[in-house]
Design a protein around this motif. Structure first.
Motif, PDB file in Angstrom:
ATOM      1  N   LEU A 183      43.416  46.476  57.052  1.00 19.01           N
ATOM      2  CA  LEU A 183      43.432  47.153  55.704  1.00 19.01           C
ATOM      3  C   LEU A 183      43.945  48.351  55.689  1.00 19.01           C
ATOM      4  N   ASN A 184      44.094  49.190  57.006  1.00 22.95           N
ATOM      5  CA  ASN A 184      44.399  50.466  57.222  1.00 22.95           C
ATOM      6  C   ASN A 184      45.961  50.371  57.139  1.00 22.95           C
ATOM      7  N   LYS A 185      46.456  49.455  57.670  1.00 29.64           N
ATOM      8  CA  LYS A 185      47.947  49.003  58.067  1.00 29.64           C
ATOM      9  C   LYS A 185      48.564  48.329  56.981  1.00 29.64           C
ATOM     10  N   ILE A 193      37.588  39.411  49.375  1.00 29.57           N
ATOM     11  CA  ILE A 193      37.220  38.944  50.656  1.00 29.57           C
ATOM     12  C   ILE A 193      35.934  37.905  50.338  1.00 29.57           C
ATOM     13  N   TYR A 194      36.190  36.983  51.344  1.00 26.14           N
ATOM     14  CA  TYR A 194      35.106  35.747  51.360  1.00 26.14           C
ATOM     15  C   TYR A 194      34.639  35.690  52.886  1.00 26.14           C
ATOM     16  N   ALA A 195      33.435  35.672  53.251  1.00 27.01           N
ATOM     17  CA  ALA A 195      32.964  35.963  54.665  1.00 27.01           C
ATOM     18  C   ALA A 195      31.718  34.835  54.887  1.00 27.01           C
ATOM     19  N   SER A 211      33.516  49.952  50.437  1.00 31.10           N
ATOM     20  CA  SER A 211      34.335  51.299  50.443  1.00 31.10           C
ATOM     21  C   SER A 211      35.658  51.109  49.879  1.00 31.10           C
ATOM     22  N   ARG A 212      36.319  49.851  49.952  1.00 30.40           N
ATOM     23  CA  ARG A 212      37.660  49.870  49.592  1.00 30.40           C
ATOM     24  C   ARG A 212      37.597  49.207  48.206  1.00 30.40           C
ATOM     25  N   SER A 213      36.353  48.880  47.431  1.00 27.17           N
ATOM     26  CA  SER A 213      36.525  48.327  46.173  1.00 27.17           C
ATOM     27  C   SER A 213      37.397  47.068  46.132  1.00 27.17           C
ATOM     28  N   ILE A 214      36.988  46.116  47.114  1.00 28.60           N
ATOM     29  CA  ILE A 214      37.402  44.988  47.172  1.00 28.60           C
ATOM     30  C   ILE A 214      36.136  43.876  46.682  1.00 28.60           C
ATOM     31  N   PRO A 215      36.497  42.919  45.862  1.00 30.45           N
ATOM     32  CA  PRO A 215      35.390  41.967  45.435  1.00 30.45           C
ATOM     33  C   PRO A 215      35.078  41.128  46.787  1.00 30.45           C
ATOM     34  N   THR A 216      33.662  41.183  47.207  1.00 24.57           N
ATOM     35  CA  THR A 216      33.353  40.348  48.388  1.00 24.57           C
ATOM     36  C   THR A 216      32.382  39.390  48.179  1.00 24.57           C
TER      37      THR A 216
END
Ligand code: FES
Length: 261
Positions: A183-185, A193-195, A211-216
């Motif tokens: 995600l940094n690159k 994100i699905y985990a 921290s990155r405001s990504i629905p998880t």
């Protein structure tokens, strides 16, 4: 509900691939759902509790579903003794699968150990039906616990990145570090994100998403007991009150999990 074992083999270390002919389940199963399998011998009830296994693939045409499990105790050891051709007492599909987010163009799927198989199913649905670009991150302590990485590519993932704690497969370190690094690159178009995996890993993924405001979304399948809403042994505290992992989950938005936010 019964099925029939179409194929059952050890694939590596303590991991077994179980392929069952179970047309009713194959017809309706969604990624993130699971089945409960009776592991005791026919005509016995010891052990009483069924074992939950997440679904790795479901083919309505052939009626076949696939699961991968790791021997982790007496129940799964008993299951590993069942032979191809035997009947299987199986209930499912259970629980709610991963949500469909039509506004998302990119999915980052993050799996650890036995949490990898349901993400293989999810990748297939996202790539082949929903036209979502999938990058898979899979991790474990060693390469012995990385199962079927090639399936992500077969199912349409753009890339699969492996991470192991001892560095024998993929990059050395935690899978969450690989996710962060990626995600940094890269700039990712409308990601989600699905985990699925150990709770510690899922909590680390939740922090990255927040921290990155990504629905998880995480699958809490490690918490399963009876699997059918009867024992209340799988309750989690959410912003909407207590929920059962087996029937309200196993997939939850991490923003809803009270102790996680
Ligand atoms: Fe028994 Fe969920 S595992 S109620």
């Amino acid at each position: 509900m019964t099925g029939n074992i179409a194929y059952h083999k050890k694939i590596q270390s303590q991991y077994f691939l179980l392929r069952a002919h179970s047309p009713d389940i194959a017809a309706t199963a969604k990624p993130g759902q699971f089945v409960m399998i009776k592991v005791s011998s026919e005509n016995t009830t010891d052990p009483l509790l069924r074992r939950p296994l997440s679904i790795m693939s479901a083919e309505p045409e052939s009626g076949i579903i696939e699961m991968i499990y790791k021997i982790a105790g007496r129940g799964t050891a008993l299951l590993s003794n069942k032979k191809t051709g035997q009947n299987l007492d199986i209930i499912g599909p259970l629980g709610n699968g991963f949500p469909e987010l039509p506004q998302s163009h990119s999915a980052l799927v993050v799996g650890g150990g036995v949490g990898i198989p349901p993400l293989i199913f999810l990748t297939q649905r996202l790539c082949q039906r929903d036209n979502v670009a999938v990058t898979a991150f899979i991790g474990a302590k060693t390469g012995q616990d990385i199962v079927c990485p090639e399936r992500f590519l077969i199912n349409g993932a753009e890339n699969v990145l492996c991470a192991t704690e001892n560095g024998d497969t993929g990059v050395k370190g935690f899978v969450t570090e690989a996710l962060n690094d990626f995600l940094n690159k890269h700039s990712v178009d409308t990601p989600v994100i699905y985990a699925c995996g150990p709770e510690q890993m899922l909590k680390a993924v939740a922090r990255i998403g927040k921290s990155r405001s990504i629905p998880t979304f995480v699958s809490l399948e490690e918490h399963m007991g009876c699997g059918v809403g009867a024992c209340l042994g799988c309750v989690v505290d959410t912003v909407n009150g207590y929920k059962t992992v087996c029937s309200d989950g196993p997939v939850f938005n991490t923003a809803d999990l009270k102790s996680w936010i």
